[in-house]
Design an enzyme around this catalytic site. Structure first.
Site, PDB file in Angstrom:
ATOM      1  CE1 TYR A  93     -21.400   6.391 -60.818  1.00  0.00           C
ATOM      2  CE2 TYR A  93     -22.029   8.410 -61.917  1.00  0.00           C
ATOM      3  CZ  TYR A  93     -21.135   7.695 -61.141  1.00  0.00           C
ATOM      4  OH  TYR A  93     -19.990   8.301 -60.696  1.00  0.00           O
ATOM      5  CG  HIS A 140     -16.174   4.485 -62.717  1.00  0.00           C
ATOM      6  ND1 HIS A 140     -17.517   4.296 -62.887  1.00  0.00           N
ATOM      7  CD2 HIS A 140     -16.061   5.231 -61.587  1.00  0.00           C
ATOM      8  CE1 HIS A 140     -18.176   4.903 -61.914  1.00  0.00           C
ATOM      9  NE2 HIS A 140     -17.317   5.475 -61.111  1.00  0.00           N
TER      10      HIS A 140
HETATM   11  N1  LIG Z   1     -15.762   8.674 -60.059  1.00  0.00           N
HETATM   12  C1  LIG Z   1     -16.215   8.096 -58.983  1.00  0.00           C
HETATM   13  O1  LIG Z   1     -15.713   7.053 -58.535  1.00  0.00           O
HETATM   14  C2  LIG Z   1     -17.364   8.715 -58.256  1.00  0.00           C
HETATM   15  C3  LIG Z   1     -17.717   8.286 -56.962  1.00  0.00           C
HETATM   16  C4  LIG Z   1     -18.782   8.932 -56.325  1.00  0.00           C
HETATM   17  C5  LIG Z   1     -19.487   9.951 -56.974  1.00  0.00           C
HETATM   18  N2  LIG Z   1     -19.150  10.322 -58.250  1.00  0.00           N
HETATM   19  C6  LIG Z   1     -19.846  11.433 -58.949  1.00  0.00           C
HETATM   20  O2  LIG Z   1     -19.867  12.579 -58.103  1.00  0.00           O
HETATM   21  C7  LIG Z   1     -21.218  13.023 -57.946  1.00  0.00           C
HETATM   22  C8  LIG Z   1     -21.423  13.689 -56.613  1.00  0.00           C
HETATM   23  O3  LIG Z   1     -21.046  12.857 -55.537  1.00  0.00           O
HETATM   24  P1  LIG Z   1     -22.054  12.363 -54.404  1.00  0.00           P
HETATM   25  O4  LIG Z   1     -23.415  12.315 -54.967  1.00  0.00           O
HETATM   26  O5  LIG Z   1     -21.478  11.139 -53.833  1.00  0.00           O
HETATM   27  O6  LIG Z   1     -21.926  13.466 -53.270  1.00  0.00           O
HETATM   28  P2  LIG Z   1     -22.201  15.024 -53.057  1.00  0.00           P
HETATM   29  O7  LIG Z   1     -22.537  15.685 -54.338  1.00  0.00           O
HETATM   30  O8  LIG Z   1     -21.064  15.509 -52.252  1.00  0.00           O
HETATM   31  O9  LIG Z   1     -23.456  14.992 -52.092  1.00  0.00           O
HETATM   32  C9  LIG Z   1     -24.732  14.627 -52.538  1.00  0.00           C
HETATM   33  C10 LIG Z   1     -25.658  14.657 -51.307  1.00  0.00           C
HETATM   34  O10 LIG Z   1     -25.722  15.993 -50.797  1.00  0.00           O
HETATM   35  C11 LIG Z   1     -27.082  16.429 -50.796  1.00  0.00           C
HETATM   36  N3  LIG Z   1     -27.057  17.846 -51.213  1.00  0.00           N
HETATM   37  C12 LIG Z   1     -26.768  18.336 -52.446  1.00  0.00           C
HETATM   38  N4  LIG Z   1     -26.819  19.687 -52.436  1.00  0.00           N
HETATM   39  C13 LIG Z   1     -27.124  20.055 -51.173  1.00  0.00           C
HETATM   40  C14 LIG Z   1     -27.323  21.313 -50.541  1.00  0.00           C
HETATM   41  N5  LIG Z   1     -27.200  22.463 -51.230  1.00  0.00           N
HETATM   42  N6  LIG Z   1     -27.626  21.308 -49.205  1.00  0.00           N
HETATM   43  C15 LIG Z   1     -27.765  20.165 -48.522  1.00  0.00           C
HETATM   44  N7  LIG Z   1     -27.585  18.933 -49.074  1.00  0.00           N
HETATM   45  C16 LIG Z   1     -27.276  18.884 -50.389  1.00  0.00           C
HETATM   46  C17 LIG Z   1     -27.812  15.548 -51.785  1.00  0.00           C
HETATM   47  O11 LIG Z   1     -29.156  15.378 -51.418  1.00  0.00           O
HETATM   48  P3  LIG Z   1     -30.417  15.831 -52.374  1.00  0.00           P
HETATM   49  O12 LIG Z   1     -30.284  15.063 -53.649  1.00  0.00           O
HETATM   50  O13 LIG Z   1     -31.603  15.441 -51.571  1.00  0.00           O
HETATM   51  O14 LIG Z   1     -30.280  17.320 -52.569  1.00  0.00           O
HETATM   52  C18 LIG Z   1     -27.053  14.238 -51.659  1.00  0.00           C
HETATM   53  O15 LIG Z   1     -27.540  13.495 -50.552  1.00  0.00           O
HETATM   54  C19 LIG Z   1     -22.030  11.728 -58.135  1.00  0.00           C
HETATM   55  O16 LIG Z   1     -23.378  12.009 -58.391  1.00  0.00           O
HETATM   56  C20 LIG Z   1     -21.297  11.108 -59.289  1.00  0.00           C
HETATM   57  O17 LIG Z   1     -21.673  11.725 -60.500  1.00  0.00           O
HETATM   58  C21 LIG Z   1     -18.091   9.729 -58.880  1.00  0.00           C
END
Ligand SMILES: NC(=O)c1ccc[n+]([C@@H]2O[C@H](COP(=O)([O-])OP(=O)(O)OC[C@H]3O[C@@H](n4cnc5c(N)ncnc54)[C@H](OP(=O)(O)O)[C@@H]3O)[C@@H](O)[C@H]2O)c1
Length: 279
Positions: free
Chosen positions: A51, A109
């Site tokens: 990241y 990861h």
């Molecule tokens: N291990 C892996 O391979 C892997 C892969 C992907 C992700 N991850 C981890 O999982 C975390 C979360 O996944 P993600 O970021 O892909 O997806 P997510 O948390 O499902 O979605 C994030 C998106 O939703 C929006 N959002 C958040 N809260 C909201 C709400 N209450 N209402 C409307 N929109 C909202 C955010 O925008 P705003 O920021 O504008 O609020 C952002 O665009 C990552 O940050 C990372 O730490 C791990």
């Protein structure tokens, strides 16, 4: 607000019921987001070498009034560092970037099966835990078959498997396998990111019935399935709304109705761990 109780991991330590995802938050936006998340009450922070923000996360933690002992910092070993010695070196680089002597939860990861060295990395992580440099060790994006291989080759099962879980990809079978084997499920992209499943009518109806927002209904769905969601938001108001657990429990039928939104091809970007690799 009633925060769900923390989970007990298979190594005896605890993990908060909800965490904060930090991808792709970097620079001052990243620092501000982590600082406000800590202020709001998040105590599980999810970062990774890939990241590019371990330094930002580390600085925000150092600047926070929250005692270090209350924060569970997770980082992840990248594919390019698989192997025993490579993992030990990569860990030291992560610890330095984070400015921390110990890391609370260290994950592989992606399994990257074509590299074929995740079991070697796992042995190094078992050693890091014995050396008290890491409190808990786990994996991410491991299938049942890869988990079985870890158990067979090392005798040690991960405390956590962080996998893609959202209403379009509920992963019932793998979540059940984890439960049977004492592995805690963490959900990445818990809100479904670009696919925004919280706009589904069925979720809106459930949210209305409980006087909560659709995103809160999705997060409750995770928590009641025994899964730790890691929602990311750069916006403090959305961070707060994601963290709070207002209202009462969803019913068994409501949980089943959200799970029924799942599709076999519901993955966000085709991240099948058998074929998708990240270095
Ligand atoms: N291990 C892996 O391979 C892997 C892969 C992907 C992700 N991850 C981890 O999982 C975390 C979360 O996944 P993600 O970021 O892909 O997806 P997510 O948390 O499902 O979605 C994030 C998106 O939703 C929006 N959002 C958040 N809260 C909201 C709400 N209450 N209402 C409307 N929109 C909202 C955010 O925008 P705003 O920021 O504008 O609020 C952002 O665009 C990552 O940050 C990372 O730490 C791990």
């Amino acid at each position: 607000m009633t925060l769900p109780a923390p989970h007990l991991l298979n190594d005896g330590s605890q993990l908060p019921a909800i965490g904060f995802g930090t991808y792709p938050l970097t620079g001052s936006e990243g620092a501000d987001a982590v600082s406000s998340a800590l202020e709001i009450g998040y105590r599980l922070i999810d970062t990774a070498v890939n990241y590019g923000n371990e330094d930002v996360v580390g600085r925000a933690i150092a600047a926070s009034d929250v005692p270090r002992s209350e924060i569970v910092v997770t980082t992840k070993l990248p594919g390019r560092d698989h192997g025993y010695d490579e993992t030990l070196r990569s860990f030291e680089a992560s610890a330095e970037a984070l400015g921390l002597e110990t890391i609370d939860l260290y994950l592989i990861h992606w399994p990257n099966p074509s590299v074929g060295k995740f079991a070697e990395s796992w042995k190094a992580m078992v050693q890091l835990q014995k050396d008290h440099r890491v409190r808990s060790i786990g994996v991410s994006n491991f299938t049942e078959a890869f988990l079985e291989r870890l158990g067979a080759e090392t005798g040690v099962l991960p405390a956590v498997n962080q996998i893609e879980v959202h209403p379009y990809f509920p992963q019932d079978a793998l979540v059940e396998y984890h439960r049977e084997h004492g592995i805690l499920t963490e959900a990445w992209s818990p809100l479904g990111k670009r696919a925004a499943p919280y706009q589904e009518q069925v979720i809106a109806d459930i949210a209305n019935a409980h006087g909560i927002t659709p995103t809160q209904a999705v997060l409750r769905w995770h928590v009641q399935r025994g899964i730790v969601p890691l929602p990311k938001s750069a916006n403090p108001e959305r961070q707060r709304s994601n963290f709070e657990m207002p209202g009462d429990d969803l019913t068994v039928d409501e949980i089943a109705a959200i799970t029924a939104l799942g599709k076999p091809d519901g993955r966000l970007f085709g991240g099948d761990p058998n074929t998708h690799e990240e270095m």
